[in-house]
Design an enzyme around this catalytic site. Structure first.
Site, PDB file in Angstrom:
ATOM      1  N   LYS A 203     -19.092  56.483  35.616  1.00 46.67           N
ATOM      2  CA  LYS A 203     -17.666  56.818  35.674  1.00 46.67           C
ATOM      3  C   LYS A 203     -17.247  56.837  37.128  1.00 46.67           C
ATOM      4  O   LYS A 203     -17.863  57.530  37.950  1.00 46.67           O
ATOM      5  CB  LYS A 203     -17.464  58.204  35.057  1.00 46.67           C
ATOM      6  CG  LYS A 203     -16.061  58.761  35.252  1.00 46.67           C
ATOM      7  CD  LYS A 203     -15.901  60.028  34.454  1.00 46.67           C
ATOM      8  CE  LYS A 203     -14.612  60.738  34.776  1.00 46.67           C
ATOM      9  NZ  LYS A 203     -14.342  61.829  33.862  1.00 46.67           N
TER      10      LYS A 203
HETATM   11  C1  5RP Z   1     -14.475  65.527  37.330  1.00 50.04           C
HETATM   12  C2  5RP Z   1     -14.374  64.619  36.184  1.00 50.04           C
HETATM   13  C3  5RP Z   1     -13.131  64.610  35.389  1.00 50.04           C
HETATM   14  O1  5RP Z   1     -13.461  64.675  34.046  1.00 50.04           O
HETATM   15  C4  5RP Z   1     -12.400  63.361  35.710  1.00 50.04           C
HETATM   16  O2  5RP Z   1     -11.897  63.423  36.983  1.00 50.04           O
HETATM   17  C5  5RP Z   1     -11.412  62.860  34.650  1.00 50.04           C
HETATM   18  O3  5RP Z   1     -10.253  63.451  34.720  1.00 50.04           O
HETATM   19  P1  5RP Z   1      -8.966  62.850  35.448  1.00 50.04           P
HETATM   20  O4  5RP Z   1      -8.555  61.632  34.650  1.00 50.04           O
HETATM   21  O5  5RP Z   1      -7.980  63.962  35.350  1.00 50.04           O
HETATM   22  O6  5RP Z   1      -9.338  62.448  36.848  1.00 50.04           O
HETATM   23  O7  5RP Z   1     -15.273  63.882  35.888  1.00 50.04           O
HETATM   24  O8  5RP Z   1     -15.692  65.331  37.972  1.00 50.04           O
END
Ligand code: 5RP
Length: 295
Positions: A203
């Site tokens: 991610k």
């Molecule tokens: C923090 C994360 C969050 O889940 C991620 O940032 C997703 O949320 P957003 O779309 O609000 O950024 O992994 O480490």
């Protein structure tokens, strides 16, 4: 007895017909074990190859984030529209109905908050992840953070080891420190480090320029975080560009639950991620839903 009777007429061996064997639909995952693939196929839709993950784990570093003050009121009505949910075990056990039957990307690390120094993390026990039926173990790495790069890579490595033991894939999450630029060069380095260390999915953030370099430099599926709240059309454009540059999905939080129509946004994002709709078509979907479901 069933075994004796069952053998009497065994004759349909399909002689001459080659046994069917199919590849696996996610890149870099073809050599994984059955349990890993089964969990990944719950998160990612085998037809589209993509996933819309709903992230609401923000409270573990930010406390009661806007839109997440009452998860029972704001997030639970969205669960049906997500392919996967991403949260901490605390929120899962207290507020998320087990009957929602959604695969879980479990926040497997825990650490320091916005009040001190982010990214000083530890890991929870793998047995607890098994107990709550995690489909992904999310572990963050802070590449380029002089204070926490090493410890977060150790955490990722440990997560991968534990996940391998129990057949649970690891989601490597790239955290970008305050002084680092979210460009393709940095994001591809950080994402590649996650994959090299065994993350099965990564991610990371989208970047305006050359995002295809990020997806192409990583041998496993990439999902993008949404980041801070944007106007709906901009968030949809970001999702569209990410998917078209090779991302396998989104793991979005604030751009969904801080929208004035969270269900409308989820439906719109789904139409891009799974159905190849344009940002304009998706925006129309969001607007239609918002207008027909006014509070
Ligand atoms: C923090 C994360 C969050 O889940 C991620 O940032 C997703 O949320 P957003 O779309 O609000 O950024 O992994 O480490």
């Amino acid at each position: 007895m069933a075994d004796k009777e069952g053998n009497i007429d065994a004759k349909d061996f399909g002689i001459g017909i080659e046994q069917k064997h199919e590849g696996f639909f996610l890149k870099g995952c073809q050599n994984l074990d059955w349990g890993m693939k089964s969990r990944l196929a719950r998160v990612f839709n085998p037809k589209s190859g993509h996933a819309v993950m709903l992230a609401f784990d923000h409270g573990f570093i930010m406390g009661p984030t806007s839109g997440l003050e009452r998860i029972d009121l704001t997030i639970n009505p969205l669960l049906d529209y997500a392919d996967c949910i991403m949260c901490t075990r605390g929120i899962l056990r207290t507020l998320i109905p087990p009957t929602c039957n959604k695969p879980l990307s479990l926040r497997f690390d825990a650490g320091t908050t916005i009040l001190t120094d982010l990214n000083d993390e530890t890991l929870m026990d793998i047995e607890d992840a098994v107990r709550v039926d995690a489909a992904l173990l999310a572990s963050m790495v802070a590449i380029g953070d002089p204070a926490h790069e090493g410890s977060t890579i150790r955490n990722l490595t440990r997560t991968v080891d534990l996940g391998q033991r129990y057949g649970i894939p690891t989601l490597g999450v790239t955290a970008v420190g305050k002084n680092l630029v979210r460009d393709a060069r940095y994001l591809s380095l950080a994402s590649r480090v996650c994959a090299e260390n065994g993350a099965n999915v990564v991610k990371t953030y989208f970047c305006e320029e050359n995002f295809e370099r990020v997806t192409n430099s990583v041998p496993v599926p990439i999902v993008i975080a949404g980041g801070k709240k944007l106007p709906e059309m901009d968030a949809l454009t970001m999702a569209y560009r990410a998917i078209n540059a090779g991302a396998a999905g989104v793991d979005m939080g604030r751009n969904i639950f801080q929208s004035d129509s969270p269900v409308g946004m989820l439906l719109a994002v789904r139409s891009i991620v799974h159905d190849g709709q344009t940002p304009e078509q998706a925006f129309d979907l969001y607007t239609d839903y918002k207008n027909t479901h006014k509070a």
